[in-house]
Design a protein around this motif. Structure first.
Motif, PDB file in Angstrom:
ATOM      1  N   LEU A 287       0.784  -1.172   0.089  1.00  0.00           N
ATOM      2  CA  LEU A 287      -0.090   0.164  -0.067  1.00  0.00           C
ATOM      3  C   LEU A 287       0.940   1.153  -0.090  1.00  0.00           C
ATOM      4  N   ASP A 288       1.080   2.059  -1.070  1.00  0.00           N
ATOM      5  CA  ASP A 288       1.924   3.050  -1.580  1.00  0.00           C
ATOM      6  C   ASP A 288       1.422   4.459  -0.693  1.00  0.00           C
ATOM      7  N   ASP A 289       2.314   5.097  -0.838  1.00  0.00           N
ATOM      8  CA  ASP A 289       1.961   6.471  -0.150  1.00  0.00           C
ATOM      9  C   ASP A 289       0.976   6.647   1.007  1.00  0.00           C
ATOM     10  N   PHE A 290       1.122   5.746   1.979  1.00  0.00           N
ATOM     11  CA  PHE A 290       0.155   5.645   3.048  1.00  0.00           C
ATOM     12  C   PHE A 290       0.084   6.734   3.893  1.00  0.00           C
TER      13      PHE A 290
ATOM     14  N   ILE B  15       4.904   3.956   3.982  1.00  0.00           N
ATOM     15  CA  ILE B  15       4.637   5.195   4.717  1.00  0.00           C
ATOM     16  C   ILE B  15       5.249   6.217   3.730  1.00  0.00           C
ATOM     17  N   ASP B  16       4.563   7.282   3.318  1.00  0.00           N
ATOM     18  CA  ASP B  16       4.763   8.299   2.650  1.00  0.00           C
ATOM     19  C   ASP B  16       5.988   9.120   3.138  1.00  0.00           C
ATOM     20  N   ARG B  17       6.737   9.580   2.037  1.00  0.00           N
ATOM     21  CA  ARG B  17       7.843  10.396   2.494  1.00  0.00           C
ATOM     22  C   ARG B  17       7.568  11.674   3.142  1.00  0.00           C
TER      23      ARG B  17
ATOM     24  N   ALA C 154       9.704   2.476   4.678  1.00  0.00           N
ATOM     25  CA  ALA C 154       9.648   3.985   5.148  1.00  0.00           C
ATOM     26  C   ALA C 154      10.293   4.718   3.773  1.00  0.00           C
ATOM     27  N   GLU C 155       9.558   5.311   3.115  1.00  0.00           N
ATOM     28  CA  GLU C 155       9.790   6.037   1.785  1.00  0.00           C
ATOM     29  C   GLU C 155      10.709   7.164   2.083  1.00  0.00           C
ATOM     30  N   GLY C 156      11.498   7.571   1.217  1.00  0.00           N
ATOM     31  CA  GLY C 156      12.144   8.976   1.199  1.00  0.00           C
ATOM     32  C   GLY C 156      13.170   9.229   2.405  1.00  0.00           C
TER      33      GLY C 156
HETATM   34 CA    CA Z   1       5.410   6.030  -2.551  1.00  0.00          CA
END
Ligand code: CA
Ligand code: C2E
Ligand code: CA
Length: 730
Positions: free
Chosen positions: A622-625, A645-647, A679-681
């Motif tokens: 699940l992207d950009d949560f 988890i969105d950046r 954890a993105e970004g």
């Molecule tokens: Ca993303």
């Protein structure tokens, strides 16, 4: 009497006699007696005057015997004649009169129609006489009369039959037929006509049309037409007028009205055809020509008509009206994923919602697909007021369209983007207005769906840009200008778990273009599907190559971003499976990233599809949560493996902000549901540390590696000594 020459009577003698009984007759015939004078000459006295002898005859006496005989003759003749006459009469009676009387008697008893009757006959004796001839002539005459009568009867019967057939025929025809005399009274009518008025044909004869036709809907028009036909003597036609049955049921008729002669009297024949059904069909066709078949809303043709009128009115009165171009945001995905049946039902519901939110004099039209247009008639000369009005309507519309819509067992969220143009605008045609409203809608869509935008000139340029972009993207796909970069996903020790495939556009002149710049255009234009297919092909192929190169480690996965349209595409599963099979890799080599927004658009469908994908081996992330609905309850419902988890949140880590506590909460829940957290970004070691502390398992970001071409990746991101000490010193 004898007298001398001197006239001296010398001797005279008179006979005495009785008067006769016939004297009256004699006196009538000879009123005077007859006298004769005779000279008495003697030769010796020849020289002297002679004396005279006078004889007077008594005629009465003289005729007496003659009369007597005449009487005798007369009487005898009379008797003879009488006897003769009696004889003759008797003879006549027996030979002529009696047979004639018999004939006359026969004749009088004759009935010419009874052919069986005896003919005229005479006794044998008379057969050769004139009587016989008379009887024969009479018989011939009778035969002739009988023949004529028979003929007449037959032709009468034939006439009757043909009249009956004609009547049957007239009764059979589907038309109502009625004949009127010159006073407008009914001479005759057919069964249908009578049936129409629930009467019998015989009953209406003699009645005036108005007496029969009780509901005088258009009787005046009909009577006028009849009058004109009577005056002009030429036939006329009436199209589409209404006659009602006694119960009030209105029927549409077309009628031919023609003059004709009825037994030498002028009359009028009305033949009316019931065209109600035709009319219904016609109305239906014209309705169909002007309305959308699915929703029943006015279609483009009718909208154009109304818009034209509205524009003309506005120009005349100085009022302002508005045109709203509405495009549903997620319709295509729903239609593709749940099928056209659900799509159609949804459109119907949407059309109801739209219609319920506008005023009666506004027009809601459907242009096709998921495009609707509302023509708002404000009747207001204050442009500002109209803008306010439209704004509130737009808000109302958007609110109601963003509510979940129940279709069958689904709860569908769609939302819409609305473009508005207020008119009249100088010199602008309705085509211009439609284009502008469309442009404004595009703008609204680009500005992150479920919003509205008023048209202004700059938008046209933006749309122009979008159109250019689309053309170029087409080329890009054909000319293979797309590239894929890969960004590693690592664990705390820097060991690779997988990579995320991120698309790039290698523009021939502009250089590398970021997906954030062209993905929306791909989505708007629908090009996202072929481009995504290309990308999946490319990724599968990449895995094969990496395997061959010995770079790929089992257990790694390649993460692919799945666009909303792609996810809801009907044949998505099949298309994906085919590609994977084609390259001989497994679905477990792939991780599919979908956003929260995509998942909740149609949660049941998403759950179903995700379950299938997972059962086939794919990993789901699940992207950009956190950027979408942020409803943590979804985590429980969705069959997913990973939460990214969105950046924007990751970058808040360590700031003691609300965002940080959200991330912490998410991490806790994810842990509870046994989900991996990415954890993105991650850009700094601090972010990595905090992310680790709150329970993230996998890390992605520039701190580890930027997205790079496939040949620039390292096999291991074991963080170097510096990084490790950086991490531990924190
Ligand atoms: Ca993303
Ligand atoms: P995303 O799925 O959230 O992808 C991650 C984005 O974050 C990528 O941007 C990536 O370069 C960027 N990123 C990674 N680490 C960092 C970091 O430490 N700091 C910062 N500031 N950014 C970081 P990118 O490649 O520009 O892609 C943007 C978005 O475009 C993606 O967001 C994804 O939604 C979409 N996208 C990219 N490739 C595809 C694709 O092949 N298909 C689809 N449908 N969407 C794609
Ligand atoms: Ca992603």
């Amino acid at each position: 009497m004898i007298s001398d020459e001197l006239g001296e009577v010398l001797a005279e003698k008179k006979a005495s006699h009785k008067t006769t009984n016939t004297r009256w007759l004699t006196e009538r015939i000879f009123p005077e007696d007859k006298a004769y004078l005779v000279d008495l000459n003697a030769p010796e006295y020849a020289n002297i005057e002679p004396g005279q002898l006078k004889l007077v005859i008594n005629l009465d006496q003289a005729f007496q015997p003659f009369f007597d005989r005449a009487v005798n003759v007369f009487v005898v003749g009379l008797i003879r004649n009488v006897l003769l006459a009696i004889l003759l009469i008797a003879l006549f009676y027996y030979t002529i009169t009696k047979p004639l009387a018999v004939l006359a008697n026969q004749f009088s008893k004759l009935h010419p129609e009874r052919a069986s009757d005896k003919r005229l006959s005479v006794s044998r004796r008379h057969e050769d006489t004139e009587l016989g001839q008379l009887a024969n002539a009479g018989n011939e005459f009778i035969e002739m009369v009988q023949l004529l009568l028979k003929d007449k009867k037959e032709s009468h019967r034939a006439l009757e039959q043909s009249e009956m057939r004609l009547n049957q025929l007239i009764d059979q025809v589907p038309q109502l037929i009625v004949a009127l005399n010159e006073y407008g009274d009914i001479l005759f009518c057919n069964q249908r006509f009578a049936d129409f008025y629930e009467r019998r044909p015989g009953d209406v004869a003699g009645m005036a049309l108005r007496q029969v036709h009780l509901l005088h809907d258009q009787i005046d028009t009909l009577e006028l037409a009849i009058h004109n036909v009577r005056v002009n003597g030429s036939q006329a036609e009436m199209r589409e007028y209404i006659w009602s049955k006694p119960d009030g049921e209105a029927h549409y008729f077309s009628a031919q009205i023609a003059p004709f002669e009825h037994f030498n009297d002028p009359a009028i024949l009305v033949v009316a055809t019931d065209i109600s059904e035709q009319k219904l069909v016609q109305d239906h066709i014209s309705h169909m020509a002007n309305h959308d078949t699915l929703t029943g809303l006015p279609n483009r043709a009718l909208l154009n008509d109304r818009l034209e009128q509205s524009l003309a009115t506005c120009k005349r009165t100085g009022e302002y009206n508005a045109l709203l171009f509405i495009d549903l945001d997620h319709f295509k995905t729903i239609n593709d994923s749940l099928g056209h049946g659900v799509g159609d039902l949804l459109l119907k519901k949407v059309s109801n919602i739209l219609s319920s939110q506008v005023r009666g004099n506004d027009t809601v039209a459907r242009l096709g697909g998921d495009e609707f247009v509302i023509l708002m008639q404000s009747f207001d000369e204050d442009q500002g007021a109209v803008v306010n009005d439209v704004e509130s309507i737009c808000n109302k519309l958007l609110t109601s369209l963003s509510e979940p819509i129940a279709v069958k067992q689904h709860q569908l969220r769609i939302g819409a983007s609305i473009g508005v143009v207020i008119f009249p605008m100088a010199e602008k045609s309705i085509d211009d207005l439609m284009r502008f409203a469309d442009t404004a809608m595009y703008h609204a869509k680009e500005n992150g769906r479920n919003g509205f935008a008023f048209y202004h000139q700059a938008m046209s340029l933006a749309v122009e840009k979008q159109r250019n972009m689309e053309i170029q993207l087409h080329h890009a796909l054909q000319n293979e200008e797309f590239k894929v970069h890969y960004q590693p996903l690592v664990d705390l020790n820097g060991h690779i778990c997988g990579f995320e495939a991120l698309i790039r556009w290698q523009h021939p002149t502009k250089g590398t273009i970021s997906p954030v710049e062209f993905i929306p255009s791909l989505e708007i234009s629908g090009l996202i599907i072929p481009v995504s297919d290309w990308l999946i092909d490319h990724c599968c192929h990449q895995i094969v190559k990496w395997r061959e190169d010995g770079f790929w480690q089992e257990g790694w996965y390649l993460s692919i971003n799945i666009s909303p349209q792609q996810f809801y595409q009907e044949n998505m599963m099949l298309s994906l499976q085919r590609r994977v099979d084609k390259y001989g890799i497994a679905l477990s080599d792939l991780c599919l990233e979908i956003t929260e927004t995509v998942a909740v658009e149609n949660i049941e469908f998403a759950v179903n599809r995700l379950e299938k994908l997972r059962s086939l081996g794919a990993t789901i992330a699940l992207d950009d949560f956190g950027t979408g609905y942020s409803s943590l309850s979804y985590l429980k419902d969705l069959p997913i493996d990973i939460v990214k988890i969105d950046r924007a949140f990751v970058q808040e880590l360590g700031t003691k902000s609300k965002a940080e506590s959200i991330v912490e909460a998410v991490a806790l829940i994810a842990k509870a549901y046994d989900l991996k957290i990415v954890a993105e970004g991650i850009e700094t070691p601090e972010q990595m540390k905090y992310a680790n502390e709150i329970g993230c398992h996998i890390f992605q970001g520039f701190y580890i590696e930027r997205p790079v071409a496939e040949n620039c990746l390292k096999a291991n991101y074991s963080l170097g000594e510096t990084e490790k000490s950086e991490l531990s010193s924190l």
